[in-house]
Each structure stands twice: as C-alpha cells, then as structure tokens.
Design an enzyme around this catalytic site. Structure first.
Site, PDB file in Angstrom:
ATOM      1  N   LYS A 237     -18.805  -9.690  -2.267  1.00  0.00           N
ATOM      2  CA  LYS A 237     -17.433  -9.857  -2.791  1.00  0.00           C
ATOM      3  C   LYS A 237     -17.196 -11.301  -3.221  1.00  0.00           C
ATOM      4  O   LYS A 237     -16.579 -11.567  -4.249  1.00  0.00           O
ATOM      5  CB  LYS A 237     -16.415  -9.429  -1.727  1.00  0.00           C
ATOM      6  CG  LYS A 237     -16.402  -7.919  -1.528  1.00  0.00           C
ATOM      7  CD  LYS A 237     -15.447  -7.491  -0.434  1.00  0.00           C
ATOM      8  CE  LYS A 237     -15.972  -7.769   0.942  1.00  0.00           C
ATOM      9  NZ  LYS A 237     -15.328  -7.105   2.043  1.00  0.00           N
TER      10      LYS A 237
ATOM     11  N   SER B 132     -21.767  -7.355   2.733  1.00  0.00           N
ATOM     12  CA  SER B 132     -20.397  -6.960   2.416  1.00  0.00           C
ATOM     13  C   SER B 132     -19.561  -8.182   2.018  1.00  0.00           C
ATOM     14  O   SER B 132     -18.891  -8.196   0.980  1.00  0.00           O
ATOM     15  CB  SER B 132     -19.799  -6.264   3.646  1.00  0.00           C
ATOM     16  OG  SER B 132     -18.410  -6.171   3.561  1.00  0.00           O
TER      17      SER B 132
ATOM     18  N   ARG C 239     -18.867   2.776   7.100  1.00  0.00           N
ATOM     19  CA  ARG C 239     -19.239   2.026   8.314  1.00  0.00           C
ATOM     20  C   ARG C 239     -18.130   2.074   9.357  1.00  0.00           C
ATOM     21  O   ARG C 239     -18.379   2.203  10.559  1.00  0.00           O
ATOM     22  CB  ARG C 239     -19.545   0.562   7.953  1.00  0.00           C
ATOM     23  CG  ARG C 239     -20.864   0.388   7.216  1.00  0.00           C
ATOM     24  CD  ARG C 239     -20.964  -0.995   6.619  1.00  0.00           C
ATOM     25  NE  ARG C 239     -20.847  -2.041   7.611  1.00  0.00           N
ATOM     26  CZ  ARG C 239     -20.374  -3.269   7.364  1.00  0.00           C
ATOM     27  NH1 ARG C 239     -19.971  -3.607   6.153  1.00  0.00           N
ATOM     28  NH2 ARG C 239     -20.310  -4.163   8.318  1.00  0.00           N
TER      29      ARG C 239
ATOM     30  N   HIS D 103     -14.130 -18.610   2.810  1.00  0.00           N
ATOM     31  CA  HIS D 103     -13.923 -17.298   3.434  1.00  0.00           C
ATOM     32  C   HIS D 103     -14.023 -17.445   4.942  1.00  0.00           C
ATOM     33  O   HIS D 103     -14.932 -18.105   5.445  1.00  0.00           O
ATOM     34  CB  HIS D 103     -14.983 -16.300   2.946  1.00  0.00           C
ATOM     35  CG  HIS D 103     -14.884 -14.970   3.633  1.00  0.00           C
ATOM     36  ND1 HIS D 103     -13.980 -14.004   3.242  1.00  0.00           N
ATOM     37  CD2 HIS D 103     -15.536 -14.472   4.718  1.00  0.00           C
ATOM     38  CE1 HIS D 103     -14.098 -12.959   4.039  1.00  0.00           C
ATOM     39  NE2 HIS D 103     -15.029 -13.216   4.939  1.00  0.00           N
TER      40      HIS D 103
ATOM     41  N   ASP E  71     -18.985  -1.816  -1.917  1.00  0.00           N
ATOM     42  CA  ASP E  71     -18.525  -2.245  -0.594  1.00  0.00           C
ATOM     43  C   ASP E  71     -17.361  -1.390  -0.120  1.00  0.00           C
ATOM     44  O   ASP E  71     -17.247  -1.069   1.065  1.00  0.00           O
ATOM     45  CB  ASP E  71     -18.127  -3.723  -0.595  1.00  0.00           C
ATOM     46  CG  ASP E  71     -17.710  -4.160   0.807  1.00  0.00           C
ATOM     47  OD1 ASP E  71     -18.561  -4.095   1.709  1.00  0.00           O
ATOM     48  OD2 ASP E  71     -16.541  -4.507   1.002  1.00  0.00           O
TER      49      ASP E  71
HETATM   50  N1  URA Z   1     -15.473  -8.372   6.573  1.00  0.00           N
HETATM   51  C1  URA Z   1     -16.027  -7.803   5.469  1.00  0.00           C
HETATM   52  O1  URA Z   1     -15.566  -7.998   4.361  1.00  0.00           O
HETATM   53  N2  URA Z   1     -17.086  -6.990   5.652  1.00  0.00           N
HETATM   54  C2  URA Z   1     -17.635  -6.747   6.845  1.00  0.00           C
HETATM   55  O2  URA Z   1     -18.605  -6.019   6.928  1.00  0.00           O
HETATM   56  C3  URA Z   1     -17.050  -7.342   7.972  1.00  0.00           C
HETATM   57  C4  URA Z   1     -15.973  -8.159   7.807  1.00  0.00           C
END
Ligand code: URA
Length: 439
Positions: A190, A186, A171, A85, A164
């Site tokens: 995932k 977050s 957010r 990621h 999320d």
């Molecule tokens: N990418 C994400 O998936 N979440 C965040 O909070 C910031 C960047």
C-alpha cells in the site's frame, strides 16, 4: 503463466519457496476472484503462516500485490515525497502533527491512512472529527491538494492494492493476521503504491501495539526495510515503545485537540519526542536536513514560528474541514459529560503503569472504537489529561478525564482505567521511547 492453485498450496505447505511467477499468479488470482478461489487463498495463507516466506518471496509478494491495482505516479510533482506509517497504537496521533510539520520543513507528504480497528485508533477517524473534513478523495483531488498544500491525508481508494483488500479480509477471519511476511507485504504494497520517494516506519511494540514483543517488531521492521530497498525506495524504521498511550489523550476529538496543541508548541514531551524523531528521519531521507540536530532545529522553528500550524490549517480548508476548530475546540463533537477519574485512597507515591491496551479497551467501552470494519465510531468520547508513568500521585490525584455520552459506558471505561493505572512506592524505571533505528 498459469498454475493449479493446489500445486502452489502443496509446495508451500511442504516448506518450499514459491517462484515469482507462482506468487504473481496468486496475487492476480485473488484480485480478479477467478483463478484463486477464497478457500484456496486461505489455505495458502495458512501455509505461509506456518512455513513463512524468504525475504525474496516477501519482496515478490509485495510487488505483485502493489501491481494488483493502480500505482500512483507523483513524479511530475516537484519536491521529495516522503510518507510515514505506524503499525498502530493507543493515542498515536503523530500523523496529524508530522505531516504539516514535514511540509513546513520542505517535504511533500502524500499520506494514505487507515481506520481504527480493535483497541487501536485510526488517522482517518480522527480527522473526521473535524466538521466537514473529507478523507474519501479521488486520486486527482489528492494530487491537487498535494500540489497546493504539500500534504494530503486520505483513505485508500478501491483502485489501490485490491489484492490487499481481499487478502486482509480473508486473514482477518482465518487466524492468519499475525504473520510477518503477510503483514510486511500488506503494509508495504500500500505504501509503495502511493507514489512516494521514501518512507519512514514507526514499528511499535508493547502492550498497546500489534507486536507485543520487541524481537517480533524488530523482525517486522527489518523485513519492511528490506522490501522497501528491493522496491528501490529508501525506507527507515524506528522501533518505539507502546506500553502506555502516547501523549495524554486518546479518542478522536480529544486527539485532534492534542495534535493542534502540539502544533501550537504545547504538546506533551513523549508525543513530541516521537513526532520529532519520525519527522527528523523523513527530513534526512528527503534531503532537507544535514543531520539529526539540523532536522530538530528546523522542526522546532516550524512549530515556534507557526508555519506547521499554517499548513495544518491549509490542509483542513483544502479537504473541506472547518479551520475554525484550530481556535475554537468547542466546534468539535463534544461529549455530554466529563467524568474525572481520581486516584483511590490507597494510591501511593508514583504511577508505575498505564496499560495502553486497557486504555484502548476503555475507548471501545465508551463507544469510540470499532470492533468490526463497518461499525460507526463516536468521535466525541475519549480520554484526556491521562496521567503518565513516573508521575507522583496521592489519593485524589486526577488520573484522567473521560469524555462520556452514556453513563453505563462511562462506568465500564472508568473500571478499565482503574485496572490500567498501577502505583508503586518507588519511582519506576522509565523505558526509552525510541529504541532502535533500522536502515
Ligand atoms: N496493517 C496492515 O495494513 N496490514 C496488516 O497485515 C497488518 C496491519
């Protein structure tokens, strides 16, 4: 266990540490939309923004968010399942090269990616430049392709980490995005819901990155590695510089072409360096390489013998994409005009700066970016042949070629490129691309 949301908000507002039960109540409450109203959730998010979270609270939040929806179980699929990621940047097309490369070296890569937002690009949008390529696949389809091809690249399904989805949208509109525990939970919730055995993170810092300062990127990387360990998954993070775009292309069609060129062994040095570094760490975590030198040898062989490109072709076919793009780039969405941007009359000696943020804004000006999640992107527009820091220049040297569909937008993008590229009389100091490994 039931709580009053206001008690949890007050506790965090006053600097207290939340318990596992309180955090689970919060994650459950925002996902079911019943026990934690949006206005209470945003108040708690702001309290977390100011007061922070301990590593233990962050790990509990990640776990509670991950369990707010389906957690994909790939344990019946043989082989090491490792993902990567990136926190995002400009010209970051590494996933398109890395996934087939890692598969060619023996891993499985289940990848759930995101879309571009603001000045940063997204893997899903890039893949959708390939005619027919489908990224909205169900989990059973994802699993079938993983089994057959070894990698699959899809968007997050609505059943995965619904907490999320809700929290990120709150957010986004309440000034609470830039908060390390919240970003960490977050991203990691995932990734841990994808069914992976281990994970490599590319935490970028610099002008074109989410984190502008290296220290913040380091804190985020350490937090994510710790949360992975707490969840029982080995996680490693590389800290990589994102002051200039990665590679020489940014956009969608332009980045797909550059990715295929990399798989054909003709990739630019900086992009290959980051791709090899990240894929190498994946091979080490997945037990496919003895050491970094062994990983590099395997990866170079997979590019040279065409096996990584073969996996890319198979993934295209499996996900509905037209594999002919590999041999004929004209099948990709093509812009109406190519606009060369050349160095001005006073340009001298060397390129000292290629501001990644301004290049990202140039993509947006062309229509290739997204200001809101619902915006459509123009896949055809973008930047190619981008000059790199340290390159020699003279008046008239090509700085980049803009792929343009609208003259006024092209003029705005050209102005931004002219602001992005700076010159110096002496050779600039080159910063290392890969600056740290956190494990
Ligand atoms: N990418 C994400 O998936 N979440 C965040 O909070 C910031 C960047």
């Amino acid at each position: 266990m039931n709580f009053f949301p206001q008690d949890i908000i007050i506790k965090k507002r006053d600097g207290g540490a939340l318990t596992k039960d309180e955090i689970e109540f919060f994650a459950r409450g925002v996902s079911d939309g019943k026990s934690f109203a949006d206005y209470q959730a945003t108040a708690l998010l702001m309290a977390i923004f100011w007061r922070g979270m301990t590593p233990q609270e962050t790990a509990w939040l990640t776990d509670a968010m991950m369990r707010s929806g389906d957690v994909i179980d790939l344990s019946d699929l043989p082989g090491a399942k490792v993902d990567k990621h990136s926190t995002g940047g400009v010209g970051d097309k590494v996933s398109l090269i890395l996934a087939p490369l890692a598969v060619a070296c023996g891993l499985k890569v289940p990848m759930m990616s995101g879309r571009g937002l603001g000045h940063t690009g997204g893997t899903l949008d890039k893949l959708e430049a390939i005619p027919g390529f489908k990224v909205n696949l169900s989990v059973p389809e994802f699993r079938t392709i993983l089994q057959k091809v070894g990698c699959a690249m899809i968007g997050q399904t609505p059943q995965v980490v619904p907490a999320d989805k809700k929290l990120y949208s709150l957010r986004d509109v309440t000034g609470t995005v830039e908060c390390i525990p919240l970003i960490c939970a977050s991203i990691m919730s995932k990734k841990l819901a994808e069914g992976i055995d281990s994970l490599v993170l590319d935490v970028k810092f610099g002008r074109g990155a989410f984190m502008k300062k290296k220290d913040d990127a380091l804190t985020l990387a350490r937090a994510m590695v710790a949360v992975g360990k707490a969840g029982g998954k080995p996680v490693r993070a590389l800290l990589t510089a994102m002051n200039q775009p990665l590679g020489r292309a940014a956009g969608h069609t332009t980045e797909v072409i550059e990715s295929i060129e990399c798989l054909k062994g003709r990739g630019p040095a900086d992009l290959m360096e980051v791709t090899y570094a990240l894929t190498g760490q994946m091979l080490l975590l997945g037990g496919k390489a003895k050491n970094e030198a062994d990983a590099l040898r395997q990866m170079k062989a997979a590019i040279t013998n065409g096996s990584a490109l073969k996996v890319f072709r198979e993934m295209c076919v499996a996900q509905g994409g037209d594999p002919k793009v590999i041999d004929d780039y004209s099948i990709l969405p093509t812009a109406k005009k190519l606009l060369p941007v050349k160095a001005p009359a006073d340009a001298k000696c060397f390129v000292s700066e290629v501001d990644a943020l301004k290049c990202g804004h140039a993509i947006m000006a062309l229509g290739g970016g997204r200001a809101a999640v619902t915006d459509k992107v123009d896949h055809a527009v973008g930047i190619a042949d981008l000059i790199k820091i340290g390159a020699p220049v003279a008046p008239g040297t090509l700085l980049c070629t803009l792929h343009v569909n609208d003259d006024a937008k092209g003029a705005r993008a050209e102005a931004l490129i002219r602001e992005a590229v700076k010159f110096s009389a002496t050779a600039p100091q080159q910063e290392p691309l890969i600056q740290d490994l956190i494990q």
